[in-house]
Design a protein around this motif. Structure first.
Motif, PDB file in Angstrom:
ATOM      1  N   LYS A  43       0.827  -1.218   0.000  1.00  0.00           N
ATOM      2  CA  LYS A  43       0.000   0.000   0.000  1.00  0.00           C
ATOM      3  C   LYS A  43       0.863   1.271   0.000  1.00  0.00           C
ATOM      4  O   LYS A  43       0.676   2.157  -0.831  1.00  0.00           O
ATOM      5  N   SER A  44       1.799   1.349   0.943  1.00  0.00           N
ATOM      6  CA  SER A  44       2.647   2.551   1.022  1.00  0.00           C
ATOM      7  C   SER A  44       3.489   2.695  -0.241  1.00  0.00           C
ATOM      8  O   SER A  44       3.695   3.805  -0.742  1.00  0.00           O
ATOM      9  N   SER A  45       3.966   1.588  -0.761  1.00  0.00           N
ATOM     10  CA  SER A  45       4.785   1.630  -1.976  1.00  0.00           C
ATOM     11  C   SER A  45       3.986   2.180  -3.150  1.00  0.00           C
ATOM     12  O   SER A  45       4.495   2.974  -3.945  1.00  0.00           O
ATOM     13  N   HIS A  84       1.362  11.456   5.627  1.00  0.00           N
ATOM     14  CA  HIS A  84       2.253  10.331   5.886  1.00  0.00           C
ATOM     15  C   HIS A  84       1.812   9.544   7.101  1.00  0.00           C
ATOM     16  O   HIS A  84       1.143  10.062   7.974  1.00  0.00           O
ATOM     17  N   GLN A  85       2.286   8.307   7.155  1.00  0.00           N
ATOM     18  CA  GLN A  85       2.052   7.473   8.326  1.00  0.00           C
ATOM     19  C   GLN A  85       2.711   8.114   9.558  1.00  0.00           C
ATOM     20  O   GLN A  85       2.119   8.219  10.606  1.00  0.00           O
ATOM     21  N   GLN A  86       3.976   8.537   9.401  1.00  0.00           N
ATOM     22  CA  GLN A  86       4.620   9.346  10.439  1.00  0.00           C
ATOM     23  C   GLN A  86       4.310  10.776  10.021  1.00  0.00           C
ATOM     24  O   GLN A  86       4.567  11.141   8.894  1.00  0.00           O
ATOM     25  N   ALA A 169      -3.031   9.542   1.073  1.00  0.00           N
ATOM     26  CA  ALA A 169      -3.133   9.422   2.525  1.00  0.00           C
ATOM     27  C   ALA A 169      -2.747   8.014   2.934  1.00  0.00           C
ATOM     28  O   ALA A 169      -3.394   7.046   2.546  1.00  0.00           O
ATOM     29  N   ASP A 170      -1.654   7.907   3.698  1.00  0.00           N
ATOM     30  CA  ASP A 170      -1.158   6.591   4.099  1.00  0.00           C
ATOM     31  C   ASP A 170      -1.560   6.319   5.542  1.00  0.00           C
ATOM     32  O   ASP A 170      -0.957   6.834   6.472  1.00  0.00           O
ATOM     33  N   GLU A 171      -2.580   5.512   5.707  1.00  0.00           N
ATOM     34  CA  GLU A 171      -3.144   5.224   7.033  1.00  0.00           C
ATOM     35  C   GLU A 171      -3.337   6.501   7.848  1.00  0.00           C
ATOM     36  O   GLU A 171      -2.779   6.647   8.941  1.00  0.00           O
ATOM     37  N   PRO A 172      -4.138   7.416   7.324  1.00  0.00           N
ATOM     38  CA  PRO A 172      -4.240   8.745   7.936  1.00  0.00           C
ATOM     39  C   PRO A 172      -4.950   8.750   9.284  1.00  0.00           C
ATOM     40  O   PRO A 172      -4.823   9.723  10.017  1.00  0.00           O
TER      41      PRO A 172
HETATM   42 MG   LIG Z   1       2.307   1.030   4.822  1.00  0.00          MG
END
Ligand SMILES: [Mg+2]
Ligand SMILES: Nc1ncnc2c1ncn2[C@@H]1O[C@H](COP(=O)(O)OP(=O)(O)O)[C@@H](O)[C@H]1O
Length: 251
Positions: A43-45, A84-86, A169-172
């Motif tokens: 997913k993030s990739s 971002h996730q972070q 949005a990565d796991e927002p």
């Molecule tokens: Mg991820």
């Protein structure tokens, strides 16, 4: 607005990890497309390839009908809001500074350094804080004095400062309580449906995907294993996404 396309996209990291393979996907403008899948699914990739943080090693990423090469990336990047996730905030700076930094590319340097922001920008910062459920008096507060959930909402507000055509949005909502998580998903949905943005959002919560997504794309082992409206993702589909392969169970 900006449709995003993946044509036969593969991504292999330098250490040999195959993160994605044979990805064919078009996300039209105005759609909230949610990526589901277990940890490591890619997913993030997939999101990282849209803003150039990762480059496909096979196939093409297409934005606005153009292959996303270096030059296209330079033009597209300012129109992307990334969550971002972070959170990626400057912890020692104020909430206002962090929000305005999201729009700094459009400001002259002296403005950024002076800390005296244009009135309309401050007004927008206040409006966005309200939309993510934060009080405007937090603007002057330092980010490292906020809770994790508050910081995440500041990061979301920042991504919206320039009214982005594309939202990644990565796991927002990973560190938000259910109430605020639903508010953020509703906000992402409005950005798509009312403003015509293209929104790609990875989630861990299947119930949120069901309630807010226009479309769900299920990833597993770097491949698309489901693509359809939430209503088409039945419990069998969910377990095929998340259940372990027999070989994995044995391992
Ligand atoms: Mg991820
Ligand atoms: N920078 C990297 N270098 C090597 N492998 C990576 C890197 N980033 C991610 N991976 C690997 O790529 C695969 C997909 O990861 P990722 O896109 O982070 O999945 P997800 O976001 O769905 O958890 C995983 O096997 C992960 O370990």
């Amino acid at each position: 607005m900006s449709a995003i396309g993946f044509e036969g996209v593969g991504l292999r990291y330098p250490d040999g990890t195959r993160a994605l393979e044979g990805i064919d996907l078009t996300v039209p403008a105005g759609q909230l497309c949610v990526l589901l899948g277990p940890s490591g699914a890619g997913k993030s990739s997939l999101l990282a390839m849209v803003n150039g943080l990762a480059r496909p090693t096979a196939g093409n990423v297409i934005v606005d009908g153009r292959r996303l090469d270096r030059r296209a990336l330079r033009e597209v990047r300012p129109r992307i809001g990334m969550i971002h996730q972070q959170f990626g905030l400057a912890p020692r700076a104020s909430v206002a500074t962090n929000l305005i930094a999201g729009a700094a590319a459009t400001l002259p340097l002296w403005r950024v350094l002076s800390g005296r922001w244009p009135g309309p920008m401050m007004a927008r910062a206040r409006l966005l804080l309200d939309q993510v459920g934060l009080a405007p008096d937090l603007l002057a507060r330092r980010v490292d004095q906020l809770s994790g959930g508050q910081q995440q909402r500041v990061a979301i507000a920042r991504a919206f400062m320039l009214d982005p055509a594309i939202v990644l949005a990565d796991e927002p909502v990973a560190s938000l309580d259910p109430h605020h998580a639903r508010e953020i998903l509703a906000l992402l949905g409005r950005q798509a449906r009312e403003r015509g943005a293209t929104v790609l959002c990875s989630l861990h919560q299947i119930d949120l995907a069901r309630d807010f997504a226009d479309r769900i794309v299920g990833l597993r082992g770097g491949r698309i294993v489901f693509d359809g409206p939430p209503a088409a993702l039945d419990s069998k589909g969910v377990s095929s996404l998340y259940q372990r392969f027999p070989a994995e169970r044995a391992a």
